[in-house]
Design a protein around this motif. Sequence first.
Motif, short mmCIF file in Angstrom:
data_model
loop_
_atom_site.label_atom_id
_atom_site.label_comp_id
_atom_site.label_asym_id
_atom_site.label_seq_id
_atom_site.Cartn_x
_atom_site.Cartn_y
_atom_site.Cartn_z
N TYR A 8 0.85 -1.21 0.00
CA TYR A 8 0.00 0.00 0.00
C TYR A 8 0.88 1.24 0.00
CZ TYR A 8 -3.91 -3.06 0.93
OH TYR A 8 -4.86 -4.03 0.82
N TYR B 62 0.46 5.03 0.58
CA TYR B 62 -0.47 6.09 1.07
C TYR B 62 0.04 7.45 0.63
CZ TYR B 62 -2.45 2.37 3.87
OH TYR B 62 -3.05 1.21 4.26
N SER C 37 -4.88 6.17 -1.67
CA SER C 37 -3.74 5.25 -1.73
C SER C 37 -3.71 4.46 -3.05
CB SER C 37 -3.80 4.26 -0.56
OG SER C 37 -4.95 3.45 -0.68
N ARG D 287 -2.89 0.56 -4.32
CA ARG D 287 -2.67 -0.82 -3.85
C ARG D 287 -1.94 -1.57 -4.96
NH1 ARG D 287 -7.98 -3.52 -2.96
NH2 ARG D 287 -7.74 -3.91 -5.19
#
Lengths: 289, 260
Positions: A62, A64, A124, A126
């Motif tokens: 992830y 962010y 975010s 992924r």
Amino acid sequence: MKPGELRYIWHESTGMLWRRKVPNLISVIIMALSLLILITFLAVTLNIASLIEKTSEELRVYVYLDDGVSGELSRDIQIRLMSEQGVDEVAYISKEEALEDFRETLGENSELLNAVEQNPLPDSYRIRMKQEYIRSGVLEAMAGRVGQWEGVEEVVYGRKWFERGEKLVRSFYMIDLVLGLIVFLSVVFVISNTVRLTILGSSRTIEILKLVGATNTYIQIPFILEGALQGVVSSLLAIGMLAIIHRFTLQYLPGVAFIRVDAIAVFVVLCAVIGALGSMAALRRFLKM
Amino acid sequence: MNQEKRIIAGVYHVSRGLGKHFSLEDINLQVANGEFVFLVGPSGAGKSTLLKLMYMDDFPDKGQVVVGQFVSTRMKRKSIPDLRRKIGIIFQDFRLLEDRTVFENVALAMKVTGAGMPEIKKQITDILTRVGLYHKRYDYPPALSGGEQQRVAIARAVANRPAILFADEPTGNLDPVATKNILELLFKINAGGTAVLMATHDIELVRSFGQRIIYLEEGRVALDKEMIFVGDIRDRIGGSSVSESASRLSEYDITGGEEE
Ligand SMILES: Nc1ncnc2c1ncn2[C@@H]1O[C@H](COP(=O)(O)OP(=O)(O)O)[C@@H](O)[C@H]1O
Ligand SMILES: [Mg+2]
């Protein structure tokens, strides 16, 4: 060698198998049981390996983003992520989607979120990695690099857990390899000894064959064929037993896989070769060759 | 048998040590085609050892053995089966395969040579008839008497029409009647032209036949003479000490004569 001789050798082989059916059967059972241990071990290893692979496939990285990153910078980050080595797929998750996911995760406790006025979650990306890049070295390097980028707040992939798991997997394979080697060598030992014993049991026959002028070829071929056949029959028997064990296991552990067909073929051929070589080695001493 | 005398098996200056306490010492003997020879001597004299050297299951430390065109000092392992197909061997314990019929046991000797099945059938029918066991061709050896089993072994040994038959105590396990029958069969085979070299410890058995006798004692040839016994062989060679026996050898003018 005359063609007639070849025919007699064939008769000798089939005749011998029939006459020695009881000792052969005993040998085959001993061999099948030890082979069962080997292939059960292989099947367990393969299942654990595929479980490890599946688990590591589920890993996601992830990325962010900083609060209030412009759409332009965000797109820029996405493009740069896509061109990172080992990245397979990049998905954008807006803070709203993230909140929705979070709500779902919380389930009936999701009312707690009602108390929060503003969405605290960031936008975010992924990332799904390609299988071969899911290694702690690669992941750590990438996380370090991407973390420096403008507009990126944090890169997260559960580093501690991942590294621990990786270590566990590595030691599993290590132990597995050593154990496998021991089991394999024991099986080779058992098979060649079993074959040797059946040959010792026919020492009188061999002596008489030599007495009447049989060539070493004439004497050997039936025993070599017998060894190979013992290998084939016992390996098939072992596979059959494993299939039964597999059925039984499926009731408790659904999804446990059986050995692949091509692996079975290799296994059977290997056992035939071990049986034949075992016969040859035993005869070698016997015939003083 | 007035045809030209041809040596088909010869042992020349052969010595062979076995273990710490036994050795064959400088053995010399020759067997001509069509000859019948008894190899006599007490148990442990080295008869079996000598026969083994002759069918080349063992090889001399010194000297050489010649059987047909096979020479022990130039023998390759690969030629041993070839030798075995040209000679016949029988033993006290018959050495039959108990899980095969009489027919199969005899056929084995021909099968290993790659002979055709029609030929094998014809030959075995003939031999089994001659040894009187054709009616038992589908029986298994354990169902036969000792004498019958030895007949099967003899049939197998002569299946390939060998020039010489080695027999190591062939009557050792047989009762007197069977012994007599087997000896008669061996004489019959010999009359057909096959040389026979038969080892036995039983002097009484052979003394009345007038065949050539080679007396072996403590690993040496103590006597080699074609003779009919009037008395006990031990009287002839004067006790059992080897040196004494050897001193009598010249008196009887034995082995040396035929050597070239
Ligand atoms: N393989 C061997 N190793 C040691 N000694 C042996 C071996 N074979 C035979 N002997 C010895 O050689 C001697 C002669 O044996 P053998 O030829 O069988 O005598 P025979 O057949 O005349 O009774 C015996 O003392 C026997 O113990
Ligand atoms: Mg003996």
